[in-house]
Motif scaffolding. Structure first.
Motif, PDB file in Angstrom:
ATOM      1  N   TYR A  35       0.853  -1.307   0.213  1.00 25.84           N
ATOM      2  CA  TYR A  35       0.015  -0.083  -0.046  1.00 25.84           C
ATOM      3  C   TYR A  35       0.817   1.272  -0.145  1.00 25.84           C
ATOM      4  O   TYR A  35       1.859   1.294   0.645  1.00 25.84           O
ATOM      5  N   ARG A  36       0.427   2.253  -0.565  1.00 20.72           N
ATOM      6  CA  ARG A  36       1.002   3.553  -0.599  1.00 20.72           C
ATOM      7  C   ARG A  36       0.192   4.449   0.308  1.00 20.72           C
ATOM      8  O   ARG A  36      -1.352   4.504   0.068  1.00 20.72           O
ATOM      9  N   GLN A  37       0.497   5.207   1.059  1.00 19.83           N
ATOM     10  CA  GLN A  37      -0.327   6.202   1.963  1.00 19.83           C
ATOM     11  C   GLN A  37       0.555   7.906   1.845  1.00 19.83           C
ATOM     12  O   GLN A  37       1.400   8.198   2.196  1.00 19.83           O
ATOM     13  N   GLN A  38      -0.263   8.527   0.887  1.00 21.86           N
ATOM     14  CA  GLN A  38       0.596   9.828   0.733  1.00 21.86           C
ATOM     15  C   GLN A  38       0.191  10.650   1.886  1.00 21.86           C
ATOM     16  O   GLN A  38      -0.570  10.441   2.711  1.00 21.86           O
ATOM     17  N   THR A  44      -3.711   3.356  -0.187  1.00 21.97           N
ATOM     18  CA  THR A  44      -4.139   2.806  -1.477  1.00 21.97           C
ATOM     19  C   THR A  44      -3.456   1.804  -1.746  1.00 21.97           C
ATOM     20  O   THR A  44      -2.066   1.716  -1.658  1.00 21.97           O
ATOM     21  N   LEU A  45      -4.176   0.551  -2.292  1.00 26.04           N
ATOM     22  CA  LEU A  45      -3.486  -0.599  -2.602  1.00 26.04           C
ATOM     23  C   LEU A  45      -2.694  -0.498  -3.892  1.00 26.04           C
ATOM     24  O   LEU A  45      -3.148  -0.057  -4.906  1.00 26.04           O
TER      25      LEU A  45
ATOM     26  N   THR B 103      -9.825  -1.975   0.469  1.00 23.02           N
ATOM     27  CA  THR B 103     -10.091  -0.477   0.083  1.00 23.02           C
ATOM     28  C   THR B 103     -10.371   0.329   1.291  1.00 23.02           C
ATOM     29  O   THR B 103     -11.194  -0.049   2.247  1.00 23.02           O
ATOM     30  N   PHE B 104      -9.612   1.206   1.383  1.00 18.71           N
ATOM     31  CA  PHE B 104      -9.757   2.014   2.892  1.00 18.71           C
ATOM     32  C   PHE B 104     -10.688   3.363   2.691  1.00 18.71           C
ATOM     33  O   PHE B 104     -10.812   4.058   1.397  1.00 18.71           O
ATOM     34  N   GLY B 105     -11.330   3.762   3.656  1.00 19.70           N
ATOM     35  CA  GLY B 105     -11.942   4.962   3.758  1.00 19.70           C
ATOM     36  C   GLY B 105     -10.734   6.040   3.901  1.00 19.70           C
ATOM     37  O   GLY B 105      -9.727   5.732   4.099  1.00 19.70           O
ATOM     38  N   LYS B 106     -11.324   7.375   4.033  1.00 17.19           N
ATOM     39  CA  LYS B 106     -10.349   8.443   4.160  1.00 17.19           C
ATOM     40  C   LYS B 106      -9.851   8.750   5.582  1.00 17.19           C
ATOM     41  O   LYS B 106      -9.021   9.244   5.889  1.00 17.19           O
ATOM     42  N   GLY B 107     -10.614   7.960   6.548  1.00 20.85           N
ATOM     43  CA  GLY B 107     -10.273   8.131   7.765  1.00 20.85           C
ATOM     44  C   GLY B 107     -10.749   9.242   8.748  1.00 20.85           C
ATOM     45  O   GLY B 107     -11.101  10.400   8.022  1.00 20.85           O
ATOM     46  N   THR B 108     -10.726   9.036  10.051  1.00 23.73           N
ATOM     47  CA  THR B 108     -11.126  10.307  11.155  1.00 23.73           C
ATOM     48  C   THR B 108      -9.888  10.253  11.931  1.00 23.73           C
ATOM     49  O   THR B 108      -9.561   9.297  12.431  1.00 23.73           O
ATOM     50  N   HIS B 109      -9.582  11.595  12.100  1.00 24.67           N
ATOM     51  CA  HIS B 109      -8.371  11.817  12.902  1.00 24.67           C
ATOM     52  C   HIS B 109      -9.278  12.296  14.343  1.00 24.67           C
ATOM     53  O   HIS B 109      -9.603  13.070  14.518  1.00 24.67           O
ATOM     54  N   LEU B 110      -9.094  11.445  15.260  1.00 30.28           N
ATOM     55  CA  LEU B 110      -9.326  11.506  16.803  1.00 30.28           C
ATOM     56  C   LEU B 110      -8.377  12.055  17.698  1.00 30.28           C
ATOM     57  O   LEU B 110      -7.182  11.482  17.704  1.00 30.28           O
ATOM     58  N   ILE B 111      -8.775  13.136  18.208  1.00 28.20           N
ATOM     59  CA  ILE B 111      -7.798  13.696  19.324  1.00 28.20           C
ATOM     60  C   ILE B 111      -8.701  13.545  20.680  1.00 28.20           C
ATOM     61  O   ILE B 111      -9.652  14.275  20.627  1.00 28.20           O
ATOM     62  N   ILE B 112      -8.047  12.939  21.713  1.00 29.24           N
ATOM     63  CA  ILE B 112      -8.492  12.916  23.127  1.00 29.24           C
ATOM     64  C   ILE B 112      -7.937  14.042  23.889  1.00 29.24           C
ATOM     65  O   ILE B 112      -6.688  13.980  24.074  1.00 29.24           O
TER      66      ILE B 112
END
Lengths: 115, 114
Positions: A35-38, A44-45, B103-112
């Protein structure tokens, strides 16, 4: 579940050069994933590496730019070729835990900066 | 393109409060997984929910899945400072046999906040 050793953990490279990233798994696995993470983005695969056959690349990624080797069931390398600053990213390898129905294990990542 | 869309993109809460993150996806799935990433390092698998499951618990984590709406939520109860991280949902299309990338989602940045 499998343990993955990924190296290098980080590197700063000159544009036009190549970097090879290695992943060693402590057990035999059929598939390994790269995977790459910009910066500031999600993962992204890039490709799926199966031992004994050519890697399967996702749309937007080509073998000339990201050649992959899979010489055995515990090891794989990803090379980032002819690097440009746009290649600055975190690169991660991954394997399925057991059958994949229990999630995936990831290497600790390689943070690449191209200058 | 990314399969999942997550919201919020960033979330800041006080320690002890509950944190809820949502994820939507576009196509049929075999399962949906949640991962945590600390400071841009490797991902840690948190929990997996199969397409025939509606809710799953693991410690302080609760995940729901609504396949009719193609959405999932991750609830972290009684948050701690150590929960500060980025959280990603990820989907697998295949049979779950470990032969498919995620396949990944864009993500959530969580700050506690302490």
């Amino acid at each position: 579940s499998a343990v993955i050793s990924q190296k290098p953990s980080r590197d700063i490279c000159q544009r036009g050069t190549s970097l090879t990233i290695q992943c060693q798994v402590d057990s035999q696995v059929t598939m390994m994933f790269w995977y790459r993470q910009q910066p500031g983005q999600s993962l992204t695969l890039i490709a799926t590496a199966n031992q004994g056959s050519e890697a399967t690349y996702e749309s937007g990624f080509v073998i000339d730019k990201f050649p992959i080797s899979r010489p055995n069931l515990t090891f794989s390398t990803l090379t980032v070729s002819n690097m440009s600053p746009e290649d600055s990213s975190i690169y991660l390898c991954s394997v399925a835990r057991q059958t994949g129905s229990y999630g995936y294990t990831f290497g600790s990542g390689t943070r690449l900066t191209v200058v | 393109s990314q399969q999942g869309e997550e919201d919020p993109q960033a979330l800041s809460i006080q320690e002890g409060e509950n944190a809820t993150m949502n994820c939507s996806y576009k196509t049929s799935i075999n399962n949906l997984q949640w991962y945590r990433q600390n400071s841009g390092r490797g991902l840690v698998h948190l929990i997996l929910i199969r397409s025939n499951e509606r809710e799953k618990h693991s410690g302080r984590l609760r995940v729901t899945l609504d396949t009719s709406k193609k959405s999932s939520s991750l609830l972290i109860t009684a948050s701690r400072a150590a929960d500060t991280a980025s959280y990603f949902c990820a989907t697998a299309f295949g049979s779950g046999g470990g032969a498919d990338g995620l396949t990944f989602g864009k993500g959530t940045h969580l700050i506690i906040q302490p």
